[in-house]
Motif scaffolding. Structure first.
Motif: not given
Length: 423
Positions: A226-245
């Motif tokens: 659930x927390x913001x984290x760096x993804x090693x395969x991509x250039x950027x920071x991500x957080x989980x979003x339980x949206x309609x997707x």
């Protein structure tokens, strides 16, 4: 009008509806189509404006008057075509009347809603009747659910073995070219999102009503962060979003398990930005909005002031054309599972990276997606499941040529296989 039209675009005077009309001539080639709404002069103006934009005379396109406040007009519209493309939202308030009329007329229906309560509510209420009428009712046929659903299907098709899990990492490149306007989304999207947040309890009840059969306990479990984290395969920071997707993808997995006994794919989706600060701030704003949407008085303030609460990225005017053209999205899918011949009791060894990308995702991509979805329903009925029902796009189009159709269009979706590894 002596013969049924193939397609009617309802809500054609709305912000998204106008763009759907502009793209219709390209996608609906060989099909007859018309537009519908409650104001004749505005509908005629939409045709004139779209015609000028694409260099075609659209004055002969049929215009149908239909108003959600007048059930008879909606019923008559549904009887005049084989499928309705419904662009009239928020669907929570205006969607059911059109769905009901379409089912009664035996007319298919696709829309661009991302409103989970409306989508699940229609499935609970009308699925059996739609099946009896052999009518397809398919929501989520725009951005970003079509890319998410087709991304999972594309990843599975290219995975040499059995898939256990799929994680989607969504990044948007938002570079407003018109410095007088930061807007990238119309206020209608904001209003729909606020109502969805405000009625979360209703969604839980609907989920329970839809879960007629318990899904298997899948192992290994896909870990959720659930927390913001760096993804090693991509250039950027991500957080989980339980949206309609996530809801729509998991609905597809549920339907395929119940009807085909296919092993469900575990799924999580994340949204990311290049800056750590932007990612943290976005997550905090989202959490704040969810809390504030629960309070009726504050909810109305949120709905009326999209510019203020989204830092200008949503407005009642919507994005100008130059800003739409400058937007790009990419969704990278990390799919894990077992190699051919590997026992499912072992640790999954295979990992596949795939990607989907496109320009003008929120409106251009949405218009193309819903038009292609409508075309597929009419052209490939033998590849559609169950002869009707209220179903998700991933379940509806899994065995059709939707991916190929979207990929071949100008400014359509680009599908890529990036990397395949064994661990």
């Amino acid at each position: 009008m002596s013969q049924k039209l193939d397609v009617i675009i309802f809500g054609a005077t709305g912000f998204t509806g106008q763009i759907v009309v502009e793209k219709a001539l390209e996608v609906l080639e060989g099909l007859t189509w018309g537009i519908a709404g409650r104001n004749k002069s505005k509908l005629e103006n939409v045709l004139s404006t779209a015609g000028k934009a694409i260099g075609k005379d659209l004055s002969a396109v049929p215009v149908i008057l239909a108003d959600v406040e007048d059930p008879y007009s909606i019923e008559q519209m549904a009887k005049k075509c084989k499928i309705v493309i419904n662009c009239c939202g928020p669907y929570r308030f205006y969607g059911e009347a059109v769905v009901k009329a379409c089912i009664e007329a035996g007319t298919h229906h696709v829309d661009i809603s991302g409103e989970p309560q409306y989508i699940d509510g229609m499935q609970v209420k009308y699925h059996q009747l739609a099946q009896e009428k052999r009518t397809y009712i398919i929501s989520n046929c725009g951005f970003d659910s079509i890319p998410a659903e087709m991304g999972v299907i594309h990843a599975e098709k290219n995975f040499p073995g059995t898939v256990n899990s799929c994680e989607m990492f969504w990044q948007n490149i938002l570079d407003p070219r018109d410095r007088n306007s930061k807007a990238v989304l119309h206020a209608g999207t904001w209003e729909s999102a606020i109502h969805a947040m405000a009625n979360f309890g209703e969604l839980q009840r609907l989920h329970r009503a839809l879960e007629t059969e318990k899904l298997p306990d899948l192992r290994p479990k896909l870990k959720y962060c659930p927390f913001v984290r760096k993804i090693n395969i991509l250039d950027g920071y991500f957080f989980a979003i339980h949206s309609g997707d996530r809801d729509v993808v998991m609905n597809t997995q549920r339907l395929r398990y119940i009807n085909e006994r296919k092993r469900p794919i575990q799924f999580e989706n994340y949204i990311g930005f290049g800056s750590l600060w932007t990612t943290i701030l976005t997550q905090l704003i989202l959490l704040f909005t969810v809390v504030m949407a629960q309070i009726p008085g504050v909810r109305n303030i949120l709905i009326k002031n999209p510019k203020l609460f989204t830092r200008g990225y949503m407005s009642h005017e919507g994005p100008v054309a130059v800003n739409r053209a400058a937007q790009k999205f990419q969704m990278t899918f990390r799919t894990k599972g077992w190699t051919e011949g590997q026992q499912l009791s072992e640790e999954p060894k295979q990992e596949l990276l795939t990607r989907i990308s496109a320009l003008d995702p929120f409106y251009g991509m949405t218009a193309l997606s819903i038009l292609v979805a409508a075309k597929i329903v009419l052209k490939e009925p033998e590849k559609m499941p169950n002869n009707g029902g209220v179903i998700s796009p991933g379940y509806a189009f899994a065995k059709t040529s939707l991916i190929e159709e979207l990929a071949r269009l100008k400014n359509g979706l680009k599908f890529e296989v990036l990397n395949l590894e064994q661990h």
